[in-house]
Design an enzyme around this catalytic site. Sequence first.
Site, PDB file in Angstrom:
ATOM      1  N   LYS A 114     -19.954  21.838  25.319  1.00 11.63           N
ATOM      2  CA  LYS A 114     -19.663  20.509  26.306  1.00 11.63           C
ATOM      3  C   LYS A 114     -18.999  20.385  27.117  1.00 11.63           C
ATOM      4  O   LYS A 114     -19.479  19.980  28.839  1.00 11.63           O
ATOM      5  CB  LYS A 114     -19.297  18.733  25.962  1.00 11.63           C
ATOM      6  N   LYS A 195     -37.115  22.569  25.602  1.00  3.99           N
ATOM      7  CA  LYS A 195     -36.868  21.012  24.596  1.00  3.99           C
ATOM      8  C   LYS A 195     -36.969  20.130  26.061  1.00  3.99           C
ATOM      9  O   LYS A 195     -36.246  19.941  27.119  1.00  3.99           O
ATOM     10  CB  LYS A 195     -35.363  21.271  24.565  1.00  3.99           C
ATOM     11  N   LYS A 198     -33.196  14.708  28.367  1.00  4.08           N
ATOM     12  CA  LYS A 198     -32.935  14.203  30.174  1.00  4.08           C
ATOM     13  C   LYS A 198     -32.322  14.458  31.664  1.00  4.08           C
ATOM     14  O   LYS A 198     -32.790  14.547  32.001  1.00  4.08           O
ATOM     15  CB  LYS A 198     -32.682  12.647  29.643  1.00  4.08           C
TER      16      LYS A 198
END
Length: 330
Positions: A114, A195, A198
């Site tokens: 991340k 995929k 958002k």
Amino acid sequence: MAKQRVLSGMQSSGKLHLGNLVGALQNWVHLQDRYDCYYFIADWHALTTGYTDPSALQESVRDLLVNFLAAGIDPDKSTIFIQSKMPEHAELHLLLSMVTPLGWLERVPSYKEKQQELKDRDLSTYGFLGYPLLQTADIIMYRAHYVPVGIDQVPHLEITREIVRRFNYLYKEIFPEPEALLTEFPKVPGVDGRKMSKSYDNAIYLSDTPKEVERKLKTMTTDPARVKRTDPGDPERSPVFQLHKIFSSKQEQGEVAEGCRTAGIGCIDCKKVLIKNIFIVMEPLWKKREELLRNPDQLQEIIRKGTDKAGKTAGETMGLVRDTMGLSAY
Ligand code: TRP
């Protein structure tokens, strides 16, 4: 016999889309009858990566709540709550931090991934490192047996289990080791074929109007090799067909696939069938969303009830934990 307990949560960092609906929410709805379910909105988790700008957080919490309910999570069957209304989670997070070696947190793969993915944000914070620990507190607070999640959350559940074992070993067997209930579902492509997410700006949101949904689907990517109406196409290379596999009947899938391969139908014809079927799923949702949005008092009441119910279990757990850790002298 008492039902076994299921717990799951969703981070409130944006609006929910069709991928969240078929990938998680619909599964949560099915679990309601077999299990004692706790479903919650993880707004503190949203702050771990979004702390510099909380301006959209409230709106996202509302969007999630309304969509949980519109999708069929039933407040009479399940306990629905918001993480930040449950200070016990923060207390348990703190106490767990006493027993959790730093290395365990640093080794969770999503930690570095991340940070790489969100390079523009400073994620060298204590809160972000503690993400899986907070998630552990969320789960074990309710002594949940099962946690329905997608495959991406499996490493988080692994560390939860390690922490549970360590806690039970150091003190007392209070917590069951929770297990992931892996949700198997087909990948939901977004309108650009990647995929649905958002962050790719390719999602069909549950809050989109019928017009927006129709427009997004009409301009969705198809088999890139099918340029002219008369070119035969390959349905397997069209993300539109992937959506048919989720939303259309077997018969319709057969018909559009055949029509595509033979150039018997055009992409617009194929999309019309898909739009009809997605509307069948979304129409009741739109109706319920509208009803709920017109009734803020009702939403407030649902959260009050859920918070109360969750609070009872959380209170019991924290009583045990405080006892166990020497924190109940007076
Ligand atoms: N990490 C989950 C997500 O990204 C949200 C979450 C927080 C969660 N706490 C949890 C999921 C506990 C399952 C159990 O959406």
